[in-house]
Design an enzyme around this catalytic site. Structure first.
Site, PDB file in Angstrom:
ATOM      1  N   LYS A   1     -12.058  -0.840   1.390  1.00  0.00           N
ATOM      2  CA  LYS A   1     -11.300  -0.058   0.422  1.00  0.00           C
ATOM      3  C   LYS A   1     -12.070  -0.020  -0.902  1.00  0.00           C
ATOM      4  CE  LYS A   1      -6.989  -0.636   2.880  1.00  0.00           C
ATOM      5  NZ  LYS A   1      -7.578  -1.208   4.115  1.00  0.00           N
TER       6      LYS A   1
ATOM      7  N   HIS B   1      -5.315  -4.153  -0.697  1.00  0.00           N
ATOM      8  CA  HIS B   1      -5.230  -3.112  -1.721  1.00  0.00           C
ATOM      9  C   HIS B   1      -5.254  -3.690  -3.139  1.00  0.00           C
ATOM     10  CE1 HIS B   1      -4.443   0.412   0.868  1.00  0.00           C
ATOM     11  NE2 HIS B   1      -3.981  -0.503   1.703  1.00  0.00           N
TER      12      HIS B   1
ATOM     13  N   SER C   1       0.790  -1.227   0.000  1.00  0.00           N
ATOM     14  CA  SER C   1       0.000   0.000   0.000  1.00  0.00           C
ATOM     15  C   SER C   1       0.824   1.279   0.000  1.00  0.00           C
ATOM     16  CB  SER C   1      -0.939   0.011   1.201  1.00  0.00           C
ATOM     17  OG  SER C   1      -0.209  -0.044   2.416  1.00  0.00           O
TER      18      SER C   1
END
Length: 396
Positions: free
Chosen positions: A244, A214, A186
Site C-alpha cells: 500500500k 492502512h 480501510s
C-alpha cells in the site's frame, strides 16, 4: 466434459450477484497505477488505489529494483528455510524493525498471507481471540485457521471489549487470549482506540495484535498507528503490508526477537512458499529508507486527504467517521452505489463501488483514496464530477 452441476451453480450464483448489484467487474489498467490511470485507452483520475504515497511508480524504487534484478536475478529460488533467504531479505527486515521500533521483523509474500501465518502460528484450539467486528477478511480467515475460539466485540466498543476480555480471562477456559484489531479501518478510515485496547490487554494479560496495513506510511508521521500513539513497546504484533503506502508487494510482522524466531520456525507461508523476489525486496527497503528520511510525502498525503474530504462534505456527501485520508462516500443502496461509480467513470473519475461482502449490506459506497501524487487540479476536477453526478442521481 465439465460438470453440469458446477456450471449450473456458477451461472446461478453470478446471475444472482448481478441482480443484486454485487457483481464486481474487473477493470484493466494500461500502464502504471498512479494518480491518473488509463483504462480502454482513456485517462481517468484515479481515486481507488492504495498507493497512498505514490511510490508504486517512483523512479528511486524502480532503479533499486532494476539493480536487484541484475545482481540477484528475478526470483529468490527457494523457500526462506532452505536457501531462499537472500542478503536482501535481511536488509529489508532490519529496516522494517527500525521503521516500526521493534527488536526484529519477518517478511511475507502478501499481507493476507501474513495474517494467515502469524495468527495461526501462535493461537490454537485451546485459545481465544477477541476480534473487532469490522476487522479485515484476512484477520477473520487467520482466526478461523488457528481454530481458536473467536469472540467478536463491537466495533471500537471498549466497554464491550473489556466485558468480553473479563469473561474470557475469568472463565479460565483458554491457555492464551489475543485481542486483534485493524490500526486503520480501510472501509471507513477510522483509527482504532489503541491506548484503551492496550490498557484492557494489560489488565487481563491479553496478547496484542495490530494489523496496520492502512496505517503504515499514513499515521504516526508514516511509521504507523502504533507509533502514532507511542505504543511500540506495548504491542506484541505489528503487522503491515509492503503493497500500500510502501508501493510494492508483500507483508510483515514486527515484534520481539523471540516472536520473530518462532514465526520463522512455525508460520506456514514462511516455511512453504517461495520468498519475495529480489526486486520487490529491495524496492520495499528503498521505500522505507525514503520514509525514514523525510515526512514530505506523508504530509502531502494528509494535505490532499483533508482537502478532498472537506470539499465532498461541503457538497453534502456522507463521508462517515473517517479520521484519515481514506474518504468514503456512503450511498447505502448497493445498486445506486454501483450506478454512482459507473457515472463517475463515464465522467472521467475512477472511484470503485464497494459493496457487500466487503462492507455490510445497505452500506454500499464509493471509497476515495487520495494520494500524495494527486495535484490540487486533479482533486478539483474530481470534486466537480462528484457534484454533477451526485445531483444527477439525487444523492446530494
Amino acid at each position: 466434459m465439465t460438470s453440469k452441476t458446477l456450471n449450473q451453480f456458477l451461472d446461478d450464483c453470478i446471475a444472482e450477484l448481478k441482480e443484486n448489484g454485487l457483481y464486481n467487474a474487473i477493470d484493466v489498467v494500461q500502464g502504471a497505477n498512479g494518480p491518473v490511470i488509463t483504462i480502454d485507452g482513456v485517462e481517468k483520475i484515479n481515486l481507488s488505489s492504495n498507493n497512498y504515497l505514490g511510490l508504486a511508480a517512483d523512479n528511486r524504487l524502480k532503479a533499486a529494483a532494476k539493480q536487484a534484478i541484475d545482481s540477484h536475478g528475478v526470483g529468490s529460488g527457494a523457500v526462506r528455510t532452505i536457501n531462499g533467504t537472500l542478503d536482501l531479505h535481511i536488509q529489508l527486515e532490519n529496516k522494517l524493525a527500525q521503521f516500526k521500533g521493534t527488536e526484529a521483523a519477518i517478511s511475507y509474500q502478501s499481507g493476507f498471507n501474513c495474517n494467515m501465518a502469524a495468527i495461526s502460528a501462535v493461537m490454537d484450539k485451546n485459545d481465544a481471540i477477541l476480534s473487532d467486528s469490522l476487522n479485515h477478511a484476512s484477520i477473520i480467515d487467520g482466526c478461523r485457521l488457528s481454530k481458536a475460539k473467536t469472540i467478536r466485540f463491537g466495533h471500537s466498543d471498549m466497554k464491550d471489549l473489556r466485558q468480553k476480555a473479563k469473561e474470557a480471562a475469568e472463565s479460565r477456559a483458554y491457555n492464551k487470549i489475543m485481542v486483534i484489531t485493524d490500526g486503520v479501518f480501510s472501509m471507513d478510515g477510522d483509527i482504532a482506540n489503541l491506548p484503551d485496547i492496550v490498557a484492557i490487554a494489560e489488565e487481563f494479560d491479553l496478547i496484542t495484535y495490530v494489523d496496520d496495513a492502512h496505517g503504515s506510511g499514513v499515521t504516526g508521521n508514516g511509521a504507523g498507528t502504533v507509533k502514532h500513539f507511542g505504543l511500540e513497546k506495548r504491542i506484541d504484533f505489528q503487522m503491515g503490508t509492503l503493497s500500500k503506502a510502501i508501493g510494492v508487494v508483500g507483508g510483515y510482522v514486527a515484534g520481539k526477537a523471540n516472536l520473530i524466531n518462532w514465526l520463522k520456525a512455525r508460520s506456514r507461508p514462511f516455511l512453504f512458499s517461495t520468498a519475495l523476489s529480489p526486486a520487490d525486496t529491495i524496492a520495499s527497503a528503498k521505500a522505507l529508507e525514503i520514509l525514514m528520511g523525510s515526512t514530505e510525502l506523508n504530509e502531502q498525503l494528509w494535505k490532499n486527504g483533508t482537502y478532498l474530504k472537506g470539499e465532498l462534505k461541503k457538497l453534502g456527501f456522507n463521508v462517515g467517521v473517517s479520521e484519515t485520508p481514506i474518504t468514503p462516500c456512503i450511498i447505502g443502496d448497493e445498486k445506486q452505489a454501483q450506478m454512482f461509480s459507473k457515472r463517475l467513470f463515464e465522467e472521467g473519475v475512477y472511484a470503485k463501488a464497494i459493496v457487500f461482502p466487503t462492507v455490510p449490506r445497505g452500506t454500499g459506497r464509493v471509497r476515495n483514496m487520495p494520494t500524495a501524487a494527486h495535484t490540487t487540479e486533479m482533486l478539483n476536477e474530481a470534486v466537480s464530477v462528484y457534484e454533477k453526478v451526485g445531483k444527477e442521481l439525487g444523492i446530494i
